[in-house]
Design an enzyme around this catalytic site. Structure first.
Site: not given
Length: 510
Positions: A84-85, A244
């Site tokens: 992520q991110h 994820d």
């Protein structure tokens, strides 16, 4: 004919690809490709070249589809799980402009603070997007690029997340679904739409650089003809994806209220499935959307096996040696507590944090005490997040453990005692990759089949290993509840000291 569903999990340390039989939920083949982060002398910087993800995913696809018993023509859909991110910046020609800043990159802490200030403070930020903006979230990385690398920002045409970039490589389509999109801090998690006030706080033209938002179950597209020919796939293989943690929830059967997933890896996450958006007015719990159309309140800690591996290195222990040493020390480690903010911390939000030992005395500075305090400290850190979720109305009935630490029986018992809740391990270890394959099957069934409930799919595919179950013990629960208070109080008073420490280091004082 049995249909196959591919799961790709593109993580910080490796990419894992597996093929799952849609009828039996059996893993037919799997392959992992390791890699690392790019070296950097800049504190907090964690970056990777997205080309590594593509190469690793391609290698995994080739390996899995070449295994005996796997027929490429049986593949119906591919699901992608991505860290992520991460911020993947593309130019007009869809070329990657610079290495991607990862979820664990804390070099954008000042930009995160500045962005919240521009929006009007934390309370207003939470009011308009449902969450705060920690340094790890994508929004701060976009502002960082604009302020630190203006020439690169001038080339910016598209913003993608890691799983989006892999889906674009596979299909040629650029979109973003609600689950992973909710971790950008650019989206209102309640309405699942981009938040104009946040975009304007970065750049008035930012909206044009963002892809369309879609329901997580909606396929991104079909595999491009050249790749389909390369692997021998049919021309109608669809691609789906999410973050994820979203895929890890599916891969652990965490698709109903009451189940909580806790990941004991390098970093840690603890999250639950809810039918409503859980908004934390303090901004400590991320109000994510999940990959099924529900929500996924989540707490992330940046230090789990980071701390236990440090103790192993300090004393020359292997994992079994760490466990034996910790087992010789009573619950609570006679008052020795590790606040394990070794890599900074996100929950609580202390990006400039360091590790702190509390209760260090001659009696407690032993291998056993430090080993036990490390395991307990990182678990108390996750419980900080779980307790905050309880404050917001969640009632966990079972915690499902994943990651390397979940295989340790002592750690499982400590987790049950700290969480004051039964813990168990899913029968399938590859949570995110397996969840991505199940997600692909779920999306395929709704696109081409008769449809299936995601809970029915996970019930059939994912069991719980009762031999690895642990129940909380009343005496240890009381001990850890008291220790949690010490942990929480210490963590709350540390940020000003960490800030002074940073100024001390920056000034080069000796």
């Amino acid at each position: 004919m049995s249909r196959l569903f591919i799961g790709i999990d593109s993580g910080t340390q490796s990419t894992r690809v597996l093929a799952v039989d849609g009828d039996t939920a059996r893993i037919a083949a799997e392959h992992a490709t390791p890699y690392g982060v790019l070296p950097s002398d800049v504190p907090g910087t964690k970056e990777q070249d997205p080309a590594m993800w593509v190469d690793a995913a391609a290698a995994g696809m080739t390996a899995v589809l070449s295994c005996g018993g796997v027929r490429p023509a049986d593949v119906a859909a591919i699901g992608i799980s991505g860290q992520q991110h991460g911020f993947v910046p593309l130019d007009e020609a869809n070329r990657v402009i610079r290495p991607a800043k990862l979820w664990c990159d804390t070099s954008t802490a000042r930009e995160a603070e500045e962005l919240v200030r521009r929006i009007g403070g934390l309370e207003r930020t939470i009011a308009i997007i449902g969450t705060g903006i920690p340094a790890g979230f994508t929004a701060s990385k976009v502002l960082w690029l604009k302020e630190h690398e203006p020439a690169n920002y001038a080339r910016l045409a598209s913003i993608l997340l890691p799983h989006d970039y892999l889906a674009f490589w596979l299909t040629g389509t650029k979109v973003m679904e609600w689950g992973d999109g909710s971790g950008t801090a650019l989206m209102d998690v309640r309405t699942r739409t981009w938040a104009p006030d946040v975009l304007a706080a970065i750049d008035e033209g930012l909206a044009a650089k963002l892809p369309a938002l879609i329901h997580p179950r909606t396929p991104v597209g079909v595999v491009k003809p050249d790749l389909a020919r390369r692997w021998g796939l049919r021309p109608d293989v669809v691609v789906t994806g999410s973050g994820d943690n979203m895929m890890g929830a599916i891969g652990t059967g965490n698709v109903r209220e009451g189940i909580v997933t806790a990941s004991l890896g390098t970093s840690g996450t603890i999250y639950a499935c809810t039918e409503r958006a859980v908004i934390d007015p303090r901004g400590e719990i991320a109000a994510f959307c999940d990959a099924t159309g529900r929500w996924l309140p989540l707490a992330c800690t940046m230090n789990v096996t980071v701390a236990t591996e440090l103790v192993c290195r300090l004393f020359g222990l292997d994992h079994d040696g760490l466990t034996r040493a910790a087992a010789e020390t009573p619950p609570g480690a006679d008052g020795l507590v590790l606040v394990p903010f070794l890599e900074g911390e996100r929950t609580p939000n202390v990006p400039e944090g360091t590790g702190v030992w509390i209760g260090a005395r001659e009696r407690t500075l032993t291998v056993g005490h430090m080993a036990r305090a490390a395991i307990e400290g990182v678990t108390l850190g996750l419980n900080y997040g779980l307790n905050r979720m309880r404050d917001l109305g969640l009632s966990p009935t079972e915690v499902r453990l994943t990651g390397g630490g979940a295989r340790n029986p002592l750690w499982r018992q400590i987790a049950a005692d700290v969480f004051a809740c039964p813990v168990a391990c899913p029968s399938v270890r590859e949570g995110a990759a397996f969840g991505a394959a199940l997600h692909a099957q779920w999306a395929w069934e709704h696109t081409f089949g008769s449809g299936v409930d995601i809970g029915d799919l996970t019930d059939r595919a994912i069991g719980v290993d009762n031999a690895m179950r642990a129940e909380p013990r009343a005496g240890a629960v009381r001990t850890y509840a008291a220790l949690q208070g010490v942990f929480d109080d210490t963590a709350a008073c540390l940020p000003p000291a960490f800030a002074r420490h940073r100024r001390f280091i920056t000034a080069g004082v000796r």
